[in-house]
Design a protein around this motif. Sequence first.
Motif, PDB file in Angstrom:
ATOM      1  N   ALA A 205       0.844  -1.193   0.000  1.00  0.00           N
ATOM      2  CA  ALA A 205       0.000   0.000   0.000  1.00  0.00           C
ATOM      3  C   ALA A 205       0.879   1.242   0.000  1.00  0.00           C
ATOM      4  O   ALA A 205       1.745   1.398   0.863  1.00  0.00           O
ATOM      5  N   GLY A 206       0.671   2.120  -0.965  1.00  0.00           N
ATOM      6  CA  GLY A 206       1.446   3.356  -1.052  1.00  0.00           C
ATOM      7  C   GLY A 206       0.923   4.187  -2.201  1.00  0.00           C
ATOM      8  O   GLY A 206       0.189   3.698  -3.062  1.00  0.00           O
ATOM      9  N   THR A 207       1.323   5.461  -2.245  1.00  0.00           N
ATOM     10  CA  THR A 207       0.804   6.339  -3.284  1.00  0.00           C
ATOM     11  C   THR A 207       1.871   7.214  -3.945  1.00  0.00           C
ATOM     12  O   THR A 207       2.081   7.103  -5.153  1.00  0.00           O
TER      13      THR A 207
ATOM     14  N   THR B  52      -3.475   1.656  -3.795  1.00  0.00           N
ATOM     15  CA  THR B  52      -3.049   3.047  -3.906  1.00  0.00           C
ATOM     16  C   THR B  52      -4.271   3.937  -3.981  1.00  0.00           C
ATOM     17  O   THR B  52      -5.397   3.474  -4.156  1.00  0.00           O
TER      18      THR B  52
ATOM     19  N   VAL C 145       3.488  -0.894   3.992  1.00  0.00           N
ATOM     20  CA  VAL C 145       2.857   0.392   3.694  1.00  0.00           C
ATOM     21  C   VAL C 145       3.909   1.491   3.673  1.00  0.00           C
ATOM     22  O   VAL C 145       4.747   1.566   4.574  1.00  0.00           O
TER      23      VAL C 145
ATOM     24  N   TYR D 164       0.655   5.680   2.196  1.00  0.00           N
ATOM     25  CA  TYR D 164      -0.551   5.331   1.453  1.00  0.00           C
ATOM     26  C   TYR D 164      -1.510   6.508   1.372  1.00  0.00           C
ATOM     27  O   TYR D 164      -2.043   6.832   0.325  1.00  0.00           O
TER      28      TYR D 164
ATOM     29  N   ASN E 285       4.397  -0.495   8.472  1.00  0.00           N
ATOM     30  CA  ASN E 285       4.570   0.823   7.872  1.00  0.00           C
ATOM     31  C   ASN E 285       6.015   1.286   7.930  1.00  0.00           C
ATOM     32  O   ASN E 285       6.717   1.048   8.918  1.00  0.00           O
TER      33      ASN E 285
END
Length: 309
Positions: free
Chosen positions: A6-8, A32, A85, A88, A106
């Motif tokens: 999970a990440g953006t 994402t 993560v 995110y 995380n």
Amino acid sequence: MRLVFAGTPEPAVPTLQALIDSPRHEVVAVVTRPDAPAGRGRHVVRSPVGALADEHGIEVLTPQRVKDPDFLAKLTELAPDCCPVVAYGALLPQVALDIPPHGWVNLHFSLLPAWRGAAPVQAAIRAGDEITGASTFRIVKELDAGPVFGVLTEPIRPQDTAGDLLARLAVAGADLMVSTLDGIEDGTIRAVEQQEVDGVSYASKITVDDGHIDVTQPALAVDRLVRAVTPEPGAWAEFRGERLKLGPVTVVDAEALQPGEVKVERKRVLVGTATQPVQLGDVQAPGKKKMAATDWARGARVEQGERLS
């Protein structure tokens, strides 16, 4: 291990790439933030993490809310052992945290419990910290308060902007995440509860208003603030009633000026603070391109006694 990442934003990309390259782990999907408008044309684009996943043929999930039943059902179907993560950008409900057996791990860009929250790198620079780092920890309901698996340290250099420092931490943090997941898989790493007796501090999200420099502060504080908000959201001050964007400044040993007073010299432009002046670097006036401060001052015909505020 079987992973759902999970990440953006861009700082999450090195970790995703490191996990894709790791022979020990399989990234079966990426979570994402939904595609969003970006750039001058406001075209809808994939997040940097989503774009990298697309390049590698990895399934990309973009739930509007993590607690949506359809997303939770899909995550359960994917059956990840762990969910790493990095930035995110959305809170994770307990029902999602409970799905992977090894939880959600995380990568946070501070030495926890210092600078929990959305903007730890910016906060460390603004506070004048000499050392920062990154931490991997198990996500719990309370903000950035979960037990820590591992840390790394990184000196904050005198000229570091938030962009400079975050770029280094993103690369070093990728290795930290991989080694953390290796240790979780092997059973050779143990998460240690954070010490909350002292050392807890919070770094709230940075806004455009936070970039407004206060010329009545000492020069060192002005320098730190400008570096902390560079490149985003950017530093600015008002000049002739309009916003003037400011790049990093330099604290100089020069004759004192009144706070905000602009002094134009042949090869530099100085601005007064509560202590010694700062020398402007690049500036950007409304509707103009970024340029050297001396070029701006000549074009604007800055007069003696005019001030930034």
